[in-house]
Design a protein around this motif. Structure first.
Motif, PDB file in Angstrom:
ATOM      1  N   LYS A 104      -3.924 -27.273 -28.990  1.00  0.00           N
ATOM      2  CA  LYS A 104      -2.461 -27.139 -29.038  1.00  0.00           C
ATOM      3  C   LYS A 104      -2.004 -26.264 -27.879  1.00  0.00           C
ATOM      4  O   LYS A 104      -2.795 -25.524 -27.314  1.00  0.00           O
ATOM      5  CB  LYS A 104      -2.029 -26.523 -30.363  1.00  0.00           C
ATOM      6  CG  LYS A 104      -2.478 -27.356 -31.553  1.00  0.00           C
ATOM      7  CD  LYS A 104      -2.171 -26.695 -32.853  1.00  0.00           C
ATOM      8  CE  LYS A 104      -2.677 -27.534 -34.013  1.00  0.00           C
ATOM      9  NZ  LYS A 104      -2.202 -28.908 -34.027  1.00  0.00           N
ATOM     10  N   GLN A 105      -0.721 -26.384 -27.564  1.00  0.00           N
ATOM     11  CA  GLN A 105      -0.148 -25.575 -26.483  1.00  0.00           C
ATOM     12  C   GLN A 105       1.124 -24.905 -26.969  1.00  0.00           C
ATOM     13  O   GLN A 105       1.743 -25.344 -27.937  1.00  0.00           O
ATOM     14  CB  GLN A 105       0.160 -26.446 -25.274  1.00  0.00           C
ATOM     15  CG  GLN A 105      -1.060 -27.087 -24.659  1.00  0.00           C
ATOM     16  CD  GLN A 105      -0.714 -27.880 -23.409  1.00  0.00           C
ATOM     17  OE1 GLN A 105       0.443 -28.108 -23.095  1.00  0.00           O
ATOM     18  NE2 GLN A 105      -1.734 -28.293 -22.683  1.00  0.00           N
ATOM     19  N   PHE A 106       1.504 -23.835 -26.258  1.00  0.00           N
ATOM     20  CA  PHE A 106       2.769 -23.174 -26.561  1.00  0.00           C
ATOM     21  C   PHE A 106       3.432 -22.721 -25.268  1.00  0.00           C
ATOM     22  O   PHE A 106       2.812 -22.628 -24.205  1.00  0.00           O
ATOM     23  CB  PHE A 106       2.561 -21.975 -27.499  1.00  0.00           C
ATOM     24  CG  PHE A 106       2.280 -20.675 -26.808  1.00  0.00           C
ATOM     25  CD1 PHE A 106       3.272 -19.732 -26.641  1.00  0.00           C
ATOM     26  CD2 PHE A 106       1.012 -20.398 -26.305  1.00  0.00           C
ATOM     27  CE1 PHE A 106       3.013 -18.533 -25.991  1.00  0.00           C
ATOM     28  CE2 PHE A 106       0.744 -19.203 -25.668  1.00  0.00           C
ATOM     29  CZ  PHE A 106       1.749 -18.269 -25.508  1.00  0.00           C
ATOM     30  N   ALA A 107       4.720 -22.452 -25.389  1.00  0.00           N
ATOM     31  CA  ALA A 107       5.506 -21.883 -24.289  1.00  0.00           C
ATOM     32  C   ALA A 107       6.688 -21.156 -24.925  1.00  0.00           C
ATOM     33  O   ALA A 107       6.963 -21.320 -26.111  1.00  0.00           O
ATOM     34  CB  ALA A 107       5.988 -22.970 -23.338  1.00  0.00           C
ATOM     35  N   TYR A 108       7.357 -20.350 -24.120  1.00  0.00           N
ATOM     36  CA  TYR A 108       8.505 -19.628 -24.655  1.00  0.00           C
ATOM     37  C   TYR A 108       9.702 -19.703 -23.722  1.00  0.00           C
ATOM     38  O   TYR A 108       9.585 -19.923 -22.525  1.00  0.00           O
ATOM     39  CB  TYR A 108       8.169 -18.175 -24.978  1.00  0.00           C
ATOM     40  CG  TYR A 108       7.668 -17.329 -23.830  1.00  0.00           C
ATOM     41  CD1 TYR A 108       8.541 -16.807 -22.881  1.00  0.00           C
ATOM     42  CD2 TYR A 108       6.312 -17.025 -23.710  1.00  0.00           C
ATOM     43  CE1 TYR A 108       8.079 -16.016 -21.844  1.00  0.00           C
ATOM     44  CE2 TYR A 108       5.841 -16.236 -22.682  1.00  0.00           C
ATOM     45  CZ  TYR A 108       6.732 -15.732 -21.751  1.00  0.00           C
ATOM     46  OH  TYR A 108       6.274 -14.947 -20.722  1.00  0.00           O
ATOM     47  N   VAL A 109      10.865 -19.506 -24.355  1.00  0.00           N
ATOM     48  CA  VAL A 109      12.152 -19.390 -23.673  1.00  0.00           C
ATOM     49  C   VAL A 109      12.732 -18.081 -24.158  1.00  0.00           C
ATOM     50  O   VAL A 109      12.980 -17.913 -25.355  1.00  0.00           O
ATOM     51  CB  VAL A 109      13.086 -20.563 -24.044  1.00  0.00           C
ATOM     52  CG1 VAL A 109      14.458 -20.377 -23.431  1.00  0.00           C
ATOM     53  CG2 VAL A 109      12.462 -21.906 -23.652  1.00  0.00           C
ATOM     54  N   THR A 110      12.912 -17.122 -23.248  1.00  0.00           N
ATOM     55  CA  THR A 110      13.430 -15.824 -23.659  1.00  0.00           C
ATOM     56  C   THR A 110      14.651 -15.439 -22.836  1.00  0.00           C
ATOM     57  O   THR A 110      14.786 -15.841 -21.681  1.00  0.00           O
ATOM     58  CB  THR A 110      12.336 -14.729 -23.589  1.00  0.00           C
ATOM     59  OG1 THR A 110      12.838 -13.540 -24.203  1.00  0.00           O
ATOM     60  CG2 THR A 110      11.903 -14.433 -22.179  1.00  0.00           C
ATOM     61  N   THR A 111      15.527 -14.688 -23.469  1.00  0.00           N
ATOM     62  CA  THR A 111      16.771 -14.270 -22.835  1.00  0.00           C
ATOM     63  C   THR A 111      16.848 -12.748 -22.836  1.00  0.00           C
ATOM     64  O   THR A 111      16.367 -12.092 -23.755  1.00  0.00           O
ATOM     65  CB  THR A 111      17.981 -14.851 -23.586  1.00  0.00           C
ATOM     66  OG1 THR A 111      17.932 -14.446 -24.960  1.00  0.00           O
ATOM     67  CG2 THR A 111      17.994 -16.375 -23.510  1.00  0.00           C
ATOM     68  N   LEU A 112      17.463 -12.223 -21.777  1.00  0.00           N
ATOM     69  CA  LEU A 112      17.597 -10.774 -21.621  1.00  0.00           C
ATOM     70  C   LEU A 112      19.000 -10.432 -21.141  1.00  0.00           C
ATOM     71  O   LEU A 112      19.564 -11.153 -20.309  1.00  0.00           O
ATOM     72  CB  LEU A 112      16.633 -10.253 -20.559  1.00  0.00           C
ATOM     73  CG  LEU A 112      15.144 -10.363 -20.780  1.00  0.00           C
ATOM     74  CD1 LEU A 112      14.635 -11.723 -20.423  1.00  0.00           C
ATOM     75  CD2 LEU A 112      14.446  -9.323 -19.958  1.00  0.00           C
ATOM     76  N   ALA A 113      19.519  -9.338 -21.609  1.00  0.00           N
ATOM     77  CA  ALA A 113      20.773  -8.819 -21.074  1.00  0.00           C
ATOM     78  C   ALA A 113      20.535  -8.200 -19.694  1.00  0.00           C
ATOM     79  O   ALA A 113      21.439  -8.148 -18.864  1.00  0.00           O
ATOM     80  CB  ALA A 113      21.382  -7.795 -22.016  1.00  0.00           C
ATOM     81  N   ALA A 114      19.324  -7.756 -19.443  1.00  0.00           N
ATOM     82  CA  ALA A 114      18.980  -7.092 -18.178  1.00  0.00           C
ATOM     83  C   ALA A 114      19.142  -8.031 -16.995  1.00  0.00           C
ATOM     84  O   ALA A 114      19.021  -9.248 -17.124  1.00  0.00           O
ATOM     85  CB  ALA A 114      17.531  -6.600 -18.229  1.00  0.00           C
ATOM     86  N   VAL A 115      19.379  -7.449 -15.846  1.00  0.00           N
ATOM     87  CA  VAL A 115      19.430  -8.213 -14.599  1.00  0.00           C
ATOM     88  C   VAL A 115      18.022  -8.271 -14.009  1.00  0.00           C
ATOM     89  O   VAL A 115      17.170  -7.423 -14.336  1.00  0.00           O
ATOM     90  CB  VAL A 115      20.429  -7.585 -13.598  1.00  0.00           C
ATOM     91  CG1 VAL A 115      21.853  -7.648 -14.154  1.00  0.00           C
ATOM     92  CG2 VAL A 115      20.044  -6.158 -13.273  1.00  0.00           C
ATOM     93  N   PRO A 116      17.739  -9.236 -13.158  1.00  0.00           N
ATOM     94  CA  PRO A 116      16.382  -9.360 -12.604  1.00  0.00           C
ATOM     95  C   PRO A 116      15.875  -8.102 -11.907  1.00  0.00           C
ATOM     96  O   PRO A 116      14.678  -7.815 -11.942  1.00  0.00           O
ATOM     97  CB  PRO A 116      16.504 -10.519 -11.611  1.00  0.00           C
ATOM     98  CG  PRO A 116      17.659 -11.313 -12.084  1.00  0.00           C
ATOM     99  CD  PRO A 116      18.616 -10.325 -12.710  1.00  0.00           C
TER     100      PRO A 116
END
Length: 181
Positions: A104-116
């Protein structure tokens, strides 16, 4: 492909979860035409049912905001509850781990308020640590049970999400990555 979409949003005073849900919905609508999908939210699940979903899935996609440089507590609790001994992993006669969720495989999508720039090499706060650096425990947890990083979908990290101008760019970037599946 059989894909499990997991909404890892956990209630937080500064975040309502609308962006995470929008990204899950966008992914569901995009992937449903050519894939079998199941969904889960870490705010409402039964561990036994989640085990069956993981057994069924080829790919697990996690969606979550980054809180205080880590996954939300609800997502961590979900992993603690669901990744059960004798179902997700075991031990051999020498006490070495044996992964039971291989293939099986996995991946993620994450969000941040921080700037790069928060994660720039010269930033005194993060000292060059990247978001993938911070999320290594998540990667290791999935590898421990035999679930590898997805080769066709690269983990997505979206910064500055309180800036409304970023939302169309985030949607476009996610759609571009989903097209690879």
């Amino acid at each position: 492909m059989k894909i499990l979409l997991i909404n890892g949003y956990t209630p937080h005073p500064d975040a309502g979860g609308k962006l995470t849900q929008m990204l899950v919905d966008l992914s569901q609508n995009t992937l449903a035409a050519h894939n079998d999908l199941q969904l889960t939210a870490v705010t409402n699940y039964q561990a036994g049912e989640e085990y069956e979903k993981f057994r069924w899935a080829d790919l697990i996609l996690l969606f979550f905001p980054l809180y205080w440089y880590a996954v939300p507590w609800g997502l961590k609790r979900y992993i603690d509850d669901v990744f059960a001994l004798h179902k997700f992993y075991d031990a051999d006669e020498n006490g070495q781990p044996v992964a039971l969720m291989t293939g099986k495989q996995f991946a993620y999508v994450t969000t941040l308020a921080a700037v790069p720039e928060t994660y720039a090499p010269n930033n005194a706060l993060t000292k060059g640590l990247t978001v993938p650096d911070l999320l290594q425990p998540l990667d290791i947890s999935f590898r421990y049970v035999g679930i590898d990083q997805c080769q066709n979908f690269h983990n997505q990290v979206y910064f500055d999400v309180y800036n409304a101008a970023q939302i169309p760019l985030i949607k476009a970037a996610l759609l571009n990555e989903l097209a690879k599946l």
